[in-house]
Scaffold this active site. Structure first.
Site, short mmCIF file in Angstrom:
data_model
loop_
_atom_site.label_atom_id
_atom_site.label_comp_id
_atom_site.label_asym_id
_atom_site.label_seq_id
_atom_site.Cartn_x
_atom_site.Cartn_y
_atom_site.Cartn_z
N HIS A 489 17.55 -1.52 13.58
CA HIS A 489 19.00 0.12 13.07
C HIS A 489 18.50 0.26 11.68
O HIS A 489 17.98 1.11 10.21
CB HIS A 489 20.17 -0.51 13.30
CG HIS A 489 21.04 0.11 12.67
ND1 HIS A 489 21.15 1.71 13.38
CD2 HIS A 489 21.64 0.29 11.93
CE1 HIS A 489 22.36 1.70 12.94
NE2 HIS A 489 22.46 1.61 11.93
N GLU A 490 18.98 -1.57 11.05
CA GLU A 490 19.04 -2.10 9.50
C GLU A 490 17.51 -1.44 8.89
O GLU A 490 17.87 -1.09 7.62
CB GLU A 490 19.87 -2.82 8.90
CG GLU A 490 20.96 -3.16 9.20
CD GLU A 490 22.31 -2.02 9.29
OE1 GLU A 490 21.70 -1.44 7.91
OE2 GLU A 490 23.18 -1.27 10.30
N HIS A 493 17.18 1.61 7.69
CA HIS A 493 17.49 2.48 6.72
C HIS A 493 16.77 1.33 5.30
O HIS A 493 17.13 2.30 4.41
CB HIS A 493 19.52 1.72 6.24
CG HIS A 493 20.21 2.45 7.09
ND1 HIS A 493 20.63 4.14 6.97
CD2 HIS A 493 21.45 1.90 7.80
CE1 HIS A 493 21.27 3.69 8.03
NE2 HIS A 493 22.55 2.97 8.46
N HIS A 496 14.70 4.23 4.30
CA HIS A 496 14.60 4.92 3.50
C HIS A 496 15.30 5.42 2.70
O HIS A 496 15.00 5.77 1.35
CB HIS A 496 15.98 5.58 4.58
CG HIS A 496 16.83 6.88 4.36
ND1 HIS A 496 18.22 7.58 4.40
CD2 HIS A 496 16.28 8.16 3.86
CE1 HIS A 496 18.45 8.76 4.45
NE2 HIS A 496 17.01 8.77 3.88
#
Length: 701
Positions: A489-490, A493, A496
């Site tokens: 998940h991180e 990010h 991104h």
């Protein structure tokens, strides 16, 4: 969760009487000569920050004054571009400082944070409430200047930011908004520091074999390592780090100790005394409601969602209601199964919240023949890092090379240079994976430097911060499947931020609407759950053998196990968040506990499940306003990510090159170049349906 960059922090003005820069202050240098321009962490000391902030604030004030006072007719170049180029020194200081206060803080940094937060808030208000700047932004004629799409977007975002800050209001209202912003900065800082203090102050000693009953070897080792880090007075301890307390609640057969640990976990921020957050919350809610009214909105929730993909609290609440009903029904079924298991073991007590994880794990073993202790040896931290990197390589052509002789803010930090398929440098990725007392709980992504091209080809420096329980020295750290999902998940990010491909800093990376920012992270989790990825990377830590096919199948078959519980505990927090910020409950002094209890009663919250984040420690919404009236955004983004991954399924290849290229161009690399709905439609060809989400969580009829 993603952390805001300095450009998005509530920033404000220095008093003008601070001391000058200390001799040898690393922030005096206009640019750092360190490898890759990393902050010279080893040379930066707490005493450097106060003079560095003072100097940077004065410099930015002068830059803004020059833009506002420019006698030439307003143009995109002399106003927007000038504002985008201003504040470089302040961004640099703030990026380092606020990353450290989250990941490696101490009393000195916390004292500075309490002092500087209101200064920065005043500075931000002075900019966004400046009438001359507002007039110049309004006077720019995009059509006459022939502005391109990105230039029009950044101009629109500046105008929206100023309008939402109150730039069009009367002087008295502007002054009050500035006062509110300053006070909210003080309160948010206090809230976060109170939670960290409560987390630091609690330990549960495990003295002797009776206290360790039920704990598997990996958890005993983690508890021993935590005891060493806390001074070694006890051989084993449990702290309030999620990666330690949650497995303790799963495996401990000592119901009394589970109850003590759980009570401390859910009571953070409401233990009385100086660290109690209930009065802080009451004032925050009241001030946010007042700010919203000054800006012409019915509530703070209406203010926050006006500039999001959802668009209104009604839309967000409709999504929550659509998920709440089937989740509640599933949770009731799960509760009955767990209570039956309690009785089957010969107990006569009613299931309570501190029992749920323990008996749920037993039920999972019974239904799926699956034991978390059996899974963890196949999920070593280094293996899961490689899995995340390999997935990025197969999707986007990236490569990762670990580099060691570079500055680090803590010995735990690891650094990789990230390159594109053509060998060009994409940026740096920093990983800070282990829990420690100097780090706030949770997991997040942030930036020491964001991508842009306005001031040259600026590559990003991105950091992921986790709180995994460290294995004893010399032994590999093993992750639960939930831990591995958090890592993916991180890293979503992080991608991104790393893949951002924009010109203007305002639009860079994760600077998108709050209910869109979780799409890249939650979408990335899907690849971890694919057999192809697990077969390649879930390998036994000692033998290197891949996870047995039977175990892999059991793991994936259990993907929707306990999803009633998981959905209810999340959605309850989101509903309380939205209910608080739709109300004016702080007007006459908010009783936080009573409000929360009543909000949960009205949605028939099961007493055996607690909200994932109770208000007194709900840092997402009270340590700043980033996720305030926005915690629903994880679920909103999950609608997007479930639908988005279907694009790869439909293409018949989870690494389908054309789909991955479109994903990079329209989502991961696009920053805030376009509206969220437009961006998603550009990738998918349409807006999403809720059906894939309900199917993913096992809640579909």
């Amino acid at each position: 969760m993603t952390a805001d960059t300095a450009r998005d922090l509530p920033v404000g003005s220095g008093s003008g009487d601070e001391a000058g820069p200390a001799p040898g202050n690393p922030f005096d240098a206009r640019e750092w000569s360190t490898p890759f321009g990393l902050p010279p962490f080893e040379a930066i000391r707490p005493e450097h920050f106060v003079p560095a902030f003072a100097t940077a604030l004065k410099e930015h004030e002068a830059e803004i004054a020059a833009i506002a006072g420019n006698q030439e007719a307003a143009s995109f170049a002399n106003t927007v571009v000038a504002m985008e180029r201003a504040g470089h020194a302040l961004d640099r200081v703030a990026n380092v400082f606020f990353n450290l206060t989250g990941s490696n803080t101490g009393p000195e940094l916390q004292a500075i944070e309490r002092a500087v937060a209101p200064q920065l808030a005043r500075h931000a208000s002075a900019i966004t409430l400046n009438p001359a700047l507002r007039a110049r932004l309004s006077a720019i004629d995009a059509e006459a200047e022939g502005l391109g799409a990105e230039e029009q977007r950044v101009l629109d975002r500046y105008r929206t930011r100023f309008r939402r800050a109150g730039a069009d209001l009367a002087p008295e209202a502007k002054a009050r908004l500035a006062e509110i912003a300053t006070r909210l900065a003080e309160l948010g800082t206090r809230f976060a520091q109170n939670v960290l203090a409560d987390e630091r102050s609690f330990i549960l000693p495990l003295d002797g074999e009776d206290d360790l009953a039920g704990l598997p070897p990996f958890l005993r080792a983690a508890a021993a390592e935590a005891a060493k880090e806390r001074g070694g007075e006890h051989r084993h301890i449990v702290t309030l780090s999620r990666s330690l307390i949650e497995p303790f609640l799963v495996f401990s057969t000592r119901r009394d100790l589970r109850a003590r640990a759980y009570e401390a976990w859910i009571r953070r921020g409401e233990n009385g005394g100086e660290t109690d957050n209930r009065a802080v919350i009451s004032e925050i809610v009241r001030l946010r409601a007042e700010r919203a009214r000054l800006l012409g909105f019915d509530s703070f929730a209406h203010l926050k969602l006006d500039d999001t993909m959802a668009g209104s609290p009604d839309a967000a609440m409709e999504l929550l209601r659509n998920v709440w009903k089937p989740a509640l029904q599933r949770a009731a079924e799960e509760r009955e199964q767990l209570q039956a298991l309690v009785r089957a073991e010969g107990h006569d007590f009613a299931l309570e919240a501190h029992d749920w994880r323990h008996f749920s794990e037993k039920l999972r073993r019974s239904q799926h023949d699956l034991d978390e202790a059996e899974i963890k040896p196949y999920l070593p931290l280094d293996g899961m890092i490689r899995a995340a990197f390999d997935t990025a390589s197969r999707l986007f052509g990236l490569s990762f090379e670990e580099i060691r002789d570079v500055p680090r803010y803590h010995p735990d930090v690891r650094t990789w240079i990230v390159r594109d398929a053509d060998g060009s440098e994409v940026g740096l990725f920093l990983g800070d994976y282990f829990a420690r007392a100097s780090k706030r709980s949770g997991a997040w992504m942030s930036a020491f430097r964001s991508q842009e091209r306005l001031n040259g080809n600026i590559t990003p420096i991105i950091v992921n911060v986790m709180n995994f329980a460290r294995a004893p020295r010399g032994e590999p750290t093993l992750l639960s499947f939930d831990d591995a999902r958090t890592l993916f998940h991180e890293f979503g990010h992080a991608l991104h931020g790393l893949l951002s491909d924009v010109t203007y800093p305002l639009l860079s990376g994760t600077a998108v609407s709050r209910d869109f920012v979780e799409l890249p992270s939650q979408l990335y989790e899907h690849w971890l759950q694919q057999p192809e990825v697990l077969r390649a990377h879930a390998r036994h830590v000692q033998t290197g053998e891949p996870m047995p096919e039977a175990l892999l199948e059991k793991l994936l078959a259990a993907a929707t196990f306990n999803q009633g519980f998981a959905t209810v505990e999340y959605a309850a927090s989101a509903i309380v968040d939205m209910t608080l910020h739709l109300s004016a409950a702080g007007e006459d002094g908010l009783d936080v506990g009573a409000f929360e209890t009543d909000a949960l009663r009205r949605i028939a919250m099961p007493t055996e499940i607690a909200a994932r984040h109770r208000a007194p420690h709900f840092a997402h919404i009270f340590s700043g306003d980033g996720y305030a009236a926005g915690y629903y955004s994880y679920l909103w983004s999950e609608v997007l990510d479930a639908d988005a991954f279907d694009a790869f399924r439909e293409a018949g290849d989870i690494f389908h090159p054309e789909t991955a290229q479109r994903l990079r161009r329209m989502i991961y690399g696009a920053g805030n170049l376009r509206d969220a709905r437009e961006a998603y439609t550009a990738f998918r060809g349409r807006l999403p349906s809720i059906a894939p989400l309900l199917k993913k969580r096992g809640l579909a009829a």
